[in-house]
Structure formats: C-alpha cells, structure tokens
Scaffold this motif. Structure first.
Motif, short mmCIF file in Angstrom:
data_model
loop_
_atom_site.label_atom_id
_atom_site.label_comp_id
_atom_site.label_asym_id
_atom_site.label_seq_id
_atom_site.Cartn_x
_atom_site.Cartn_y
_atom_site.Cartn_z
N THR A 28 0.83 -1.21 0.00
CA THR A 28 0.00 0.00 0.00
C THR A 28 0.87 1.26 0.00
O THR A 28 0.61 2.20 -0.75
CB THR A 28 -0.92 0.01 1.26
N ILE A 29 1.89 1.27 0.84
CA ILE A 29 2.65 2.51 1.08
C ILE A 29 3.81 2.71 0.09
O ILE A 29 3.95 3.81 -0.48
CB ILE A 29 3.21 2.54 2.52
N LEU A 30 4.63 1.70 -0.11
CA LEU A 30 5.87 1.92 -0.88
C LEU A 30 5.64 2.47 -2.30
O LEU A 30 6.33 3.40 -2.71
CB LEU A 30 6.73 0.65 -0.89
N PRO A 31 4.67 1.91 -3.07
CA PRO A 31 4.49 2.46 -4.42
C PRO A 31 4.12 3.94 -4.42
O PRO A 31 4.48 4.67 -5.35
CB PRO A 31 3.34 1.61 -4.99
N GLN A 32 3.43 4.40 -3.36
CA GLN A 32 3.08 5.83 -3.30
C GLN A 32 4.31 6.71 -3.14
O GLN A 32 4.27 7.90 -3.42
CB GLN A 32 2.13 6.09 -2.13
N LEU A 33 5.39 6.12 -2.61
CA LEU A 33 6.63 6.88 -2.45
C LEU A 33 7.49 6.78 -3.70
O LEU A 33 8.61 7.27 -3.74
CB LEU A 33 7.44 6.34 -1.25
N GLY A 34 6.97 6.08 -4.71
CA GLY A 34 7.75 5.89 -5.94
C GLY A 34 8.62 4.65 -5.91
O GLY A 34 9.47 4.47 -6.77
N ILE A 35 8.40 3.82 -4.89
CA ILE A 35 9.15 2.55 -4.81
C ILE A 35 8.23 1.46 -5.36
O ILE A 35 7.35 0.95 -4.67
CB ILE A 35 9.60 2.28 -3.35
N GLN A 36 8.42 1.15 -6.65
CA GLN A 36 7.55 0.18 -7.33
C GLN A 36 8.06 -1.23 -7.07
O GLN A 36 9.26 -1.47 -7.08
CB GLN A 36 7.52 0.46 -8.84
N LEU A 37 7.13 -2.16 -6.83
CA LEU A 37 7.50 -3.50 -6.40
C LEU A 37 7.21 -4.55 -7.47
O LEU A 37 6.07 -4.66 -7.95
CB LEU A 37 6.73 -3.87 -5.12
N LEU A 38 8.22 -5.29 -7.85
CA LEU A 38 8.05 -6.38 -8.80
C LEU A 38 8.12 -7.71 -8.05
O LEU A 38 9.09 -7.96 -7.32
CB LEU A 38 9.16 -6.33 -9.87
N GLU A 72 19.17 -9.87 -10.39
CA GLU A 72 20.13 -9.47 -11.42
C GLU A 72 19.59 -9.76 -12.82
O GLU A 72 19.75 -8.96 -13.74
CB GLU A 72 21.46 -10.23 -11.24
N GLU A 73 18.91 -10.91 -12.93
CA GLU A 73 18.38 -11.30 -14.25
C GLU A 73 17.28 -10.35 -14.72
O GLU A 73 17.02 -10.23 -15.91
CB GLU A 73 17.90 -12.77 -14.20
N GLU A 74 16.62 -9.67 -13.75
CA GLU A 74 15.62 -8.65 -14.11
C GLU A 74 16.26 -7.26 -14.17
O GLU A 74 15.58 -6.27 -14.44
CB GLU A 74 14.49 -8.62 -13.06
N ASP A 75 17.53 -7.19 -13.83
CA ASP A 75 18.29 -5.94 -13.84
C ASP A 75 17.70 -4.88 -12.90
O ASP A 75 17.62 -3.70 -13.25
CB ASP A 75 18.37 -5.39 -15.28
N ILE A 76 17.24 -5.32 -11.72
CA ILE A 76 16.75 -4.35 -10.73
C ILE A 76 17.28 -4.69 -9.34
O ILE A 76 17.63 -5.84 -9.05
CB ILE A 76 15.20 -4.29 -10.66
N ASN A 77 17.30 -3.66 -8.49
CA ASN A 77 17.75 -3.84 -7.11
C ASN A 77 16.67 -4.55 -6.30
O ASN A 77 15.50 -4.56 -6.68
CB ASN A 77 18.07 -2.49 -6.48
N ILE A 78 17.09 -5.10 -5.17
CA ILE A 78 16.15 -5.79 -4.27
C ILE A 78 15.76 -4.85 -3.14
O ILE A 78 16.60 -4.12 -2.61
CB ILE A 78 16.80 -7.06 -3.67
#
Lengths: 298, 169
Positions: A28-38, A72-78
């Motif tokens: 709920t909260i993180l995406p609103q801060l611009g932290i998108q979750l995959l 790494e295979e998705e080329d994004i940070n955790i």
C-alpha cells in the motif's frame, strides 16, 4: 516528485507466513513513495543469518546468491522488509562482489541451477531505499496529518546496522536514522538508554524464554520511563519480540506494559492519512487507548 | 581470565577463527553481550564468552546457539577478533558432528525442502485472501536441492540421519 524506482520485492518468509498484514502495508505505502514492487515467485527464504548461517555458511551463501541472481536477471535492485533478510542479502552481495575466488566457487556451485552471480545490483532494506531514493526532506511532503504529541521509542535492530562496514546504514551502537525518520512525521522520538540493545529474538529462537522476558522487561521499562506511547520497528522478528513477547513479559512480571508496536511503514501510513484499521493495527496483540486517542482524526 | 582455549581440537578451531589469538582478554565484548547480560548462568566474571571458550568441547554446548549474532562484540572489540566468526565456526562444527539442536536441523531442512524457514499457517492463508495478497509459495525449490548437493550439505544431512538411526537401533 515521484522517483519511480523499480525493485524486486523480497518478502522473506516470516512476513508472508505469519504477518501478511505487513506485506499488505508495504504494497500500500511503498508504491506511493515511488518505490515500485516487482514480484519474483522464485525467491526463497533468504536464508537467516543466525541459525542457518551458523549451521552451514557455504549453503547459506549459495541460497542468498541464487536470490540475488534472480533480481540481477531482471536488472533491478532488491528491496526487503526484514532485518534478517537484509543482513543475509547485503552480506552475501558484499562478499561475492569483493572476493573473486569466492564468487568463482559460488558460480560453480550454482552452475546446474542455471544462475550465475554477476555482482550487478544492490540489496536494500526499505528504510535504506527510503533514505536513498526519497530522503528525509522529501519525505516531509508526504505527511498529511503530522503525528503531533506522539512519543515514539524506535528500535532499529541489530541486523540492519551490523556489521557497519557492510550494511552502511547507521551507527549500531547509537542508531539515529530511524529517529530522524520518525521526527519528520511530526512525532517525537524518545532518546532512551537501551536503544541499541538487541530485541532478544535469539533467546526466543533457542527456547530461552526466561532470558527473553528478562531482556524485554528492561527494555520496555526503559522505553516507558522515557515516556514512549509506542514502539517503532522495521523487522518482523523485532515485532514478534515486542508484540507477542510484551504480553508474555507483562504476565510473567505482573507489569502491565501497554506499548503498541508498529512497523515504520505503518506509522508513516498514519502520517499520510491512513487510519489504524487501514494500517492493520487490529492484527497486533498489544493495543492501547492512549496511543489510539493520539491518532484519532478530525 | 576471559579466554583460555582448552578445546581439544584447538588447531582446527584456530584454522577457522585465527583472529582469536589476538584477544587480550579486556572483556569489552562481554559488557556488550546480551547473552551474558540476560542469560541465566552468566555474570561479569563468568561470561558467555568464557563459558564457551573455556569449555573442553565448545561445539557440544547447547548455549552456543543462544548467540543471536547481534555483532555488538564485533563492533566494540579493540583487537578485531570478530567473535561472531568464531561462534559461527563452532556452530558449523557442532552441526557437522550432530550436536546442533534439533530445531536448527529442522530449520535447515525446511529451507532446503520448501524454500521457507516458517511454514504457512491456515490463518495466514485466510488473512492473505482477505487482504487480496497474491499467493505465496516459492517456486523452483529444486534449485535448493541442487545447491545442497553441490555444497555438501546434503551429504552432511545424510550422515546425521544415519547417525540418528544407528543411535535409535
């Protein structure tokens, strides 16, 4: 205003299995801060830096390496929600980036899984992501209802700060970053003496309930003495100690501790205008009228 | 005296944690150690560190697993001894030789076989559904079996299993 950084969402296993409401709050909260979750369904347990690492370090490192490879295979940070997870992931990432011989050995171990560690990404606890991507000053712009008059005892936890040379987040012996993150919401962090003391989860995991309660009694009394209305944590193990453990400790010592425990994302949510119910306060064991009244709106 | 290594496998122990030789017994680690402070059997003279290191067979001591690896001793040690590294080495020896608590062995097996250290309860499944959370079950846990085989963990677990079966016969 939005940073829109995408992260691989490392949920760990204690949160999905025992405290799913924290996963809900994070989504709920993180995406609103611009932290998108995959979501990456292939992620497994981190594995834990206390017992699994103690039992078999090489396997612990390999499991962590495989998890890092998937991002790494998705080329994004955790990004993760737990001090145990970040301690494992950050330590593994650090060691494997730094030591080529260890990395070669690890890649031989991983060879038949089809994954290879390249050392191309960063691993972060959500507090680190908030500090790096948004920062204290910009976080202020998300506050709709300042938490005036709320006194908060912060507990950053050991595994997000130590070893300091690897985690690079805060001073493990005198942590203050979480205090700053609480202060920007309008609340008042209390500067209690036992802030750096461990939550005692090691005792609970090894079945030493007497020692666990003794530690919690000292820590909770100290928080109360400094006027705290609630406790803020950033880890499900610390949460379990302070929430479930607080009930046990209250009964054992006949002391009526009433310090609700909230994750930082929940208290941030309150300041962003969410209600106690929306932030899943009902899922917690320790509740307190005084705390609730300080968050009543309008 | 804080550290006096009587451990019979002393050399093997030092191989895994050589820095221990630099310890000058100042006791700062023990002052910061939550296990010494709150563990029932300890005090400022009889510390957790002393208890483990002065034992003739530290890996046999169940207390070893009380350490939550909080790293306070590591952060304050003026000699960079890195006590958590030493404890880790002792825990590994304990695990290999079948002296780790059963809870630790179960946790290791659970991670390898299911990808999770903590099993999903029905209550959590219901709560996840109520909150509309996506399902949670790690995929491709076969990878973990391959890893355990390649690191030698699988072999260690087989030996432990055989050992326990023999003891029960």
């Amino acid at each position: 205003m939005s940073t829109n950084n995408r992260y691989a969402f490392f949920r760990g296993c204690l949160i999905p299995a025992r405290y799913p409401h924290f996963e809900y709050v994070a989504r709920t909260i993180l995406p609103q801060l611009g932290i998108q979750l995959l979501d990456i369904d292939e992620f497994t347990c981190c594995a834990d830096p206390i017992q699994f690492r103690g039992a078999d370090e090489l396997t612990w490192l390999a499991i962590a390496a495989r998890n890092i490879c998937l991002a790494e295979e998705e080329d994004i940070n955790i990004v993760c929600l737990c001090n145990g997870c970040i301690n494992t992931l950050a330590t593994a990432n650090y060691l494997l980036k730094k030591e080529p011989r260890l990395r070669d050995r690890m890649n031989r171990i991983l060879a038949d899984t089809g994954h290879q560690f390249e050392g191309t990404i960063e691993t972060k606890h959500y507090l680190q992501a908030i500090m790096d991507d948004i920062g204290i000053e910009r976080l202020r712009s998300y506050v709709k209802i300042p938490l005036d008059g709320l006194k908060v005892a912060t507990h950053t936890g050991c595994h997000l700060t130590s070893p300091q040379d690897i985690l690079r987040f805060d001073d493990p012996l005198d942590p203050s970053v979480l205090d700053s993150l609480v202060a920007v919401l309008g609340a008042e962090p209390v500067d209690y003496d036992l802030k750096a003391l461990c939550c005692g989860v090691g005792f609970s995991l090894s079945g030493q309930t007497v020692a666990s309660s003794h530690l919690l009694k000292d820590k909770l009394e100290n928080m109360r003495q400094f006027g705290a209305d609630c406790i803020t944590v950033a880890c499900p193990f610390c949460f379990q100690q302070f929430d479930l453990g607080q009930q046990t400790t209250s009964r054992k010592y006949e002391l009526d501790f009433k310090l609700p425990v909230v994750d930082y994302l929940q208290i941030l949510g309150f300041a962003m205008g969410y209600t106690l119910e929306e932030m899943q306060y009902d899922s917690h064991r320790v509740k307190d009228k005084n705390f609730e009244s300080k968050l009543k709106r309008g | 005296m804080l550290l006096s290594i009587k451990f019979q496998a002393r050399n093997r122990f030092l191989e895994r944690g050589k820095a221990v030789e630099k310890c000058f017994k100042c006791g700062t680690c023990a002052l910061m150690c939550p296990v010494t402070r709150y563990g029932e059997d300890y005090n400022l003279r009889e510390t957790f560190m002393y208890d483990i290191f002065s034992s003739e067979e530290p890996p046999a001591k169940q207390n070893l697993w009380s350490c939550s690896v909080c790293y306070k001793c590591y952060e304050v040690c003026p000699q960079d001894v890195n006590p958590p590294k030493v404890f880790k080495a002792l825990k590994e020896i304990a695990f290999e030789t079948g002296r780790a608590p059963l809870s630790v062995v179960s946790l290791v097996k659970s991670v390898i076989h299911t990808g999770m250290a903590f099993p999903m309860s029905d209550a959590s499944r219901r709560m996840r559904a109520q909150l509309n959370l996506p399902s949670f079950a790690p995929k491709d846990v076969d990878d973990l079996g391959k890893i355990a085989k390649n690191t030698g963990l699988e072999k260690k677990l087989d030996i432990l299993k055989a050992k326990r079966t023999n003891e029960h016969e």
